[in-house]
Design a protein around this motif. Structure first.
Motif, PDB file in Angstrom:
ATOM      1  N   UNK A 227       0.635  -1.183  -0.020  1.00  0.00           N
ATOM      2  CA  UNK A 227       0.235   0.520   0.185  1.00  0.00           C
ATOM      3  C   UNK A 227       0.878   1.462  -0.220  1.00  0.00           C
ATOM      4  N   UNK A 228       0.207   2.419  -0.757  1.00  0.00           N
ATOM      5  CA  UNK A 228       1.186   3.811  -0.657  1.00  0.00           C
ATOM      6  C   UNK A 228       0.488   4.879   0.814  1.00  0.00           C
ATOM      7  N   UNK A 237       6.766   0.772   5.903  1.00  0.00           N
ATOM      8  CA  UNK A 237       5.793   1.690   5.861  1.00  0.00           C
ATOM      9  C   UNK A 237       5.512   1.626   4.435  1.00  0.00           C
ATOM     10  N   UNK A 238       4.477   2.758   4.498  1.00  0.00           N
ATOM     11  CA  UNK A 238       3.354   3.301   3.473  1.00  0.00           C
ATOM     12  C   UNK A 238       3.497   4.866   2.538  1.00  0.00           C
ATOM     13  N   UNK A 239       3.933   4.756   1.869  1.00  0.00           N
ATOM     14  CA  UNK A 239       4.105   5.602   1.614  1.00  0.00           C
ATOM     15  C   UNK A 239       4.459   5.130  -0.275  1.00  0.00           C
ATOM     16  N   UNK A 240       4.380   6.605  -1.307  1.00  0.00           N
ATOM     17  CA  UNK A 240       5.211   5.887  -2.820  1.00  0.00           C
ATOM     18  C   UNK A 240       5.761   5.475  -3.414  1.00  0.00           C
ATOM     19  N   UNK A 241       6.508   5.930  -2.792  1.00  0.00           N
ATOM     20  CA  UNK A 241       8.195   5.296  -2.501  1.00  0.00           C
ATOM     21  C   UNK A 241       8.049   3.910  -2.688  1.00  0.00           C
ATOM     22  N   UNK A 280      -4.641   1.467  -1.154  1.00  0.00           N
ATOM     23  CA  UNK A 280      -3.999   2.194  -2.057  1.00  0.00           C
ATOM     24  C   UNK A 280      -3.433   0.962  -3.164  1.00  0.00           C
ATOM     25  N   UNK A 281      -2.636  -0.007  -3.463  1.00  0.00           N
ATOM     26  CA  UNK A 281      -2.159  -0.839  -3.615  1.00  0.00           C
ATOM     27  C   UNK A 281      -2.421  -0.844  -4.617  1.00  0.00           C
ATOM     28  N   UNK A 282      -3.184   0.094  -5.802  1.00  0.00           N
ATOM     29  CA  UNK A 282      -3.029   0.258  -7.789  1.00  0.00           C
ATOM     30  C   UNK A 282      -2.365   1.234  -7.889  1.00  0.00           C
TER      31      UNK A 282
END
Length: 297
Positions: A227-228, A237-241, A280-282
């Motif tokens: 997930x982002x 941790x969650x983030x786009x990176x 947010x897994x997309x």
């Protein structure tokens, strides 16, 4: 001259892949609901067509669906056929348990039989009965065997199994009993794994555990992603990176054993779900450069 030409083609193919990176995932999971919708909203045929085109262009070979609602099997099969892709089809237990879902499951079996006749055996790499069904292993597998026996009796040869969380399969080897093993495995939910270690977690922990529990069975990691957004899970941790790092790690690790099919989770963010982690897994439709994922390994 032929041998020299073949060597030259191979050289430039490798050079191309080293420059742009390569997609080592077997396929991608897609919800039957269109991404970005605050409520569950069925994809249209045009949207499935775009999804298949995007998947094909990115190097995915198979689309996995987890249920047939929204006429999804017909539409994803149509889109896959137009783009020379395959489908891992899934019948969902809509009422939560096998017994409560029997009428729907049986209807969906007939839907699959009709699709098999229309689109052909080569369109489908497998059929799963239930996805993480909260029911006894005995009831799940009894229905899997029932469906498989019926389909074989009418000439449908598609491999049949169920999809479940990898630790459940590890701890209940009876879930290995059908034609293949379909295990959902997300390093994020372990809590001890950082995003850049997601691929190592799958191939150093999950796959060996499944091979031990299910000797001789073909293994599919039927969904794996990161997930982002949302709350962190200890070391995860969650983030786009972080999502990019996890997907790149999974992609590179998938080169280690091509007999293990790994399905990236998932095509787009499903914002109708209950929390930001699940939403947010997309991969498509947000600021992710696919070359960051399919970089050289």
């Amino acid at each position: 001259m032929f041998v020299k030409g073949l060597v030259l083609v191979t050289f430039f193919t490798q050079l191309y892949e080293n420059f742009l990176g390569a997609n080592n995932f077997a396929g991608i999971v897609a919800s039957n609901s269109v991404g970005g919708s605050s409520s569950y909203k069925c994809r249209t045929q045009a949207q499935w067509n775009q999804l298949a085109k995007d998947s094909k262009a990115a190097g995915f070979k198979t689309i996995r669906i987890e249920g047939f609602e929204c006429n999804a099997l017909e539409m994803v099969s149509t889109a896959a056929a137009a783009n020379n892709l395959q489908v891992l089809a899934g019948i969902y237990a809509s009422k939560g348990t096998i017994d409560a879902s029997l009428p729907q499951i049986n209807n969906d079996v007939q839907t699959f039989r009709a699709a098999y006749k229309k689109f052909g055996a080569k369109r489908y790499v497998g059929l799963t009965i239930g996805n993480e069904v909260n029911d006894s292993v005995g009831k799940i597998m009894a229905k899997v065997y029932d469906v498989r026996g019926y389909l074989r009796s009418v000439g449908v040869t598609t491999p049949v199994s169920t999809a479940h969380i990898w630790v459940n399969i590890r701890d209940s080897p009876a879930l290995c009993g059908a034609d293949f093993v379909a295990a959902n495995a997300h390093a994020f939910f372990d809590g001890n794994v950082k995003s850049a270690q997601a691929g190592d977690f799958i191939f150093n922990t999950v796959v060996p555990s499944l091979k031990k529990a299910c000797p001789g069975k073909r293994i599919m990691i039927s969904e794996s992603g990161w997930p982002s957004r949302g709350n962190p899970n200890r070391a995860a941790k969650t983030s786009l990176n972080d999502e990019k790092a996890a997907l790149a790690s999974l992609n590179c690790a998938s080169k280690r054993d091509k007999n293990v099919m790994v399905f990236a989770f998932e095509y787009d963010d499903q914002t109708w779900k209950s929390n930001d982690n699940e939403r947010s897994f997309g991969i498509f439709g947000k600021n992710i450069n696919l070359n960051d994922i399919f970089k050289p390994c």
